[in-house]
Enzyme design. Structure first.
Site, PDB file in Angstrom:
ATOM      1  N   ASP A 131       0.591  -1.646   0.347  1.00  0.00           N
ATOM      2  CA  ASP A 131      -0.574  -0.402  -0.029  1.00  0.00           C
ATOM      3  C   ASP A 131       0.897   1.149  -0.077  1.00  0.00           C
ATOM      4  O   ASP A 131       0.008   2.108  -0.524  1.00  0.00           O
ATOM      5  CB  ASP A 131      -0.989  -0.015   0.905  1.00  0.00           C
ATOM      6  CG  ASP A 131      -2.069  -0.899   1.097  1.00  0.00           C
ATOM      7  OD1 ASP A 131      -1.956  -1.890   0.042  1.00  0.00           O
ATOM      8  OD2 ASP A 131      -3.031  -1.139   1.604  1.00  0.00           O
ATOM      9  N   ARG A 175      -6.140   0.668   1.463  1.00  0.00           N
ATOM     10  CA  ARG A 175      -6.430   0.085   2.757  1.00  0.00           C
ATOM     11  C   ARG A 175      -6.681   2.175   2.871  1.00  0.00           C
ATOM     12  O   ARG A 175      -8.116   2.302   2.958  1.00  0.00           O
ATOM     13  CB  ARG A 175      -6.432   0.180   4.108  1.00  0.00           C
ATOM     14  CG  ARG A 175      -7.258  -1.098   4.571  1.00  0.00           C
ATOM     15  CD  ARG A 175      -6.626  -1.583   5.737  1.00  0.00           C
ATOM     16  NE  ARG A 175      -7.340  -1.454   6.664  1.00  0.00           N
ATOM     17  CZ  ARG A 175      -8.542  -3.142   6.335  1.00  0.00           C
ATOM     18  NH1 ARG A 175      -8.105  -3.418   5.740  1.00  0.00           N
ATOM     19  NH2 ARG A 175      -9.378  -2.685   7.474  1.00  0.00           N
TER      20      ARG A 175
HETATM   21  O1  F6P Z   1      -0.605  -5.151   2.901  1.00  0.00           O
HETATM   22  C1  F6P Z   1      -2.503  -4.791   3.225  1.00  0.00           C
HETATM   23  C2  F6P Z   1      -3.196  -4.372   2.510  1.00  0.00           C
HETATM   24  O2  F6P Z   1      -2.915  -5.371   1.105  1.00  0.00           O
HETATM   25  C3  F6P Z   1      -4.568  -3.766   1.824  1.00  0.00           C
HETATM   26  O3  F6P Z   1      -4.495  -2.853   1.109  1.00  0.00           O
HETATM   27  C4  F6P Z   1      -5.781  -5.042   2.067  1.00  0.00           C
HETATM   28  O4  F6P Z   1      -6.772  -4.327   3.120  1.00  0.00           O
HETATM   29  C5  F6P Z   1      -4.958  -6.359   3.297  1.00  0.00           C
HETATM   30  O5  F6P Z   1      -3.755  -5.779   2.774  1.00  0.00           O
HETATM   31  C6  F6P Z   1      -6.028  -7.139   3.506  1.00  0.00           C
HETATM   32  O6  F6P Z   1      -5.486  -8.175   4.061  1.00  0.00           O
HETATM   33  P1  F6P Z   1      -5.186  -9.937   4.083  1.00  0.00           P
HETATM   34  O7  F6P Z   1      -6.331  -9.721   3.326  1.00  0.00           O
HETATM   35  O8  F6P Z   1      -4.504 -10.633   4.094  1.00  0.00           O
HETATM   36  O9  F6P Z   1      -6.402  -9.473   6.013  1.00  0.00           O
END
Ligand code: F6P
Length: 367
Positions: A131, A175
């Site tokens: 991100d 996010r």
């Molecule tokens: O690493 C950050 C991110 O890629 C966010 O953009 C996303 O919301 C989140 O990870 C999702 O992570 P996971 O599905 O692994 O919990």
């Protein structure tokens, strides 16, 4: 020295390249020893899950996605099933005879690292997230690979959008900050970019689509960061009913929400593609391999030069060490008045907002 290394939080392309650099630099340059800790801070709870890492263990890792050490997004030793088990982490660190611990992670892992530093662990952080929203560094590794993947997706959507005269929405990760959407949107020639920093208005997206049609272009590409939302609204979560910490909640549906509203307002045919975790996988780009390697080697150097409770960072292509306490808990967002946003809108890209929301574009260009 005997240095532990762990990876925490969501994975990002380049994690293995950091681990490789840490081992190679520690062994070759300093004659030190590296102990790999499995599954984030969970690997330092009792009994510890660790293994010495040799040069042989990291051979060929520079191009491999994921992390050989495993990771987790849920283990915070300060709160496991309501219990503070951070003492176990400190005891394992001492019992294993570690002189330092390198934590490769995002804001969550770096916050835990800082709290463990206050308890006596000598930590060095390495910023990781696709991100690109970690404070204190110009860029994180993994971001460039994610932008490359997202740009490739836009390139592919361009042709099918044009064939069918459709409005195509691509949802990308991001996010709390819209870095991936912004960069991939510019690189892929998107028409509209929606980011969390600029809550959108459906009418402004519709304006852009109509203007394109007047100019003879009957298709539109809209890139949507997963955390984007309508003015006066809020992000879309998969688990809408659960009263959890917003950072722990799974985002889903930002592009679909925007697409439905645009479809209703225009009557045009629309489709949504969600890139999801494809952005976190695959082989890291050369840019990310180099950045990951620089971060890994510099983290080892920080340990040997006695810089602790810091994060390795990069500014204007120079590596530095920044105190962890200055970076944790802060999201590095896209500034609406940045040169990058100005560049995008100067080319006619819409952010789905009124022009007044975009600021004066006075940051970033040095006269
Ligand atoms: O690493 C950050 C991110 O890629 C966010 O953009 C996303 O919301 C989140 O990870 C999702 O992570 P996971 O599905 O692994 O919990």
């Amino acid at each position: 020295m005997k240095i532990g290394v762990l990876t925490g939080g969501g994975d990002a392309p380049g994690l293995n390249a950091v681990i490789r650099a840490i081992v190679k630099c520690a062994v070759t340059e300093y004659g030190s020893e590296i102990l790999g800790v499995f599954n984030g801070f969970g690997g330092l709870l009792a009994p510890p899950q660790v293994r010495p890492l040799s040069l042989e263990d990291v051979r060929g890792l520079i191009s491999r996605g994921g992390t050989i050490l495993g990771t987790t997004t849920r283990t915070n030793p300060f709160s496991i099933d309501g219990k503070d088990r951070s003492k176990e982490v400190l005891e394992s660190y001492r019992w294993l005879g570690l002189d330092a611990l390198i934590v490769i992670g995002g804001d969550g892992s770096l916050t835990i690292a800082h709290r463990m530093a206050e308890k006596g662990i000598k930590v060095v952080g390495v910023p990781k997230t696709i991100d690109n929203d970690i404070e204190g560094t110009d860029v994180t590794f993994g971001y460039n690979t994610a932008v490359t993947t997202a740009t490739d997706a836009i390139d592919k959507l361009q042709t099918t959008a044009e064939s069918h005269h459709r409005v195509m929405f691509l949802e990308v990760m991001g996010r709390n900050a819209g870095w991936i959407a912004l960069a991939a949107g510019i690189a892929g020639g998107a028409d509209v970019i929606l980011i969390p920093e600029l809550p959108y208005r459906v009418e402004r997206i519709v304006d852009k689509i109509k203007q394109r049609r007047i100019e003879g272009r009957e298709y539109t590409i809209v890139v949507v960061a997963e955390g984007a939302f309508e003015e006066g609204g809020r992000p879309s979560y998969i688990d809408d009913d659960l009263p959890k910490n917003p950072q722990d909640r799974r985002l889903a549906g930002a592009a679909e929400t925007a697409a439905r509203k645009v479809g209703e307002a225009t009557g045009l045919d629309w489709r949504v593609s969600v890139l999801g975790h494809l952005q976190r996988g695959g082989i890291p780009t050369p840019h990310d391999r180099i950045l990951a390697t620089r971060f890994g080697a510099s983290a080892v150097r920080a340990c040997h030069e006695n810089h602790f409770n810091v994060m390795v960072a990069i500014h204007a292509n120079r590596i530095s060490y920044v105190p962890l306490e200055t970076v944790i808990g802060v999201v590095r967002k896209v500034s609406p008045s940045s040169e990058l946003v100005w560049t995008a809108r100067s080319l006619g890209i819409s952010f789905g907002v009124d022009a007044t929301k975009l600021g004066s574009a006075d940051e970033g260009i040095e006269a």
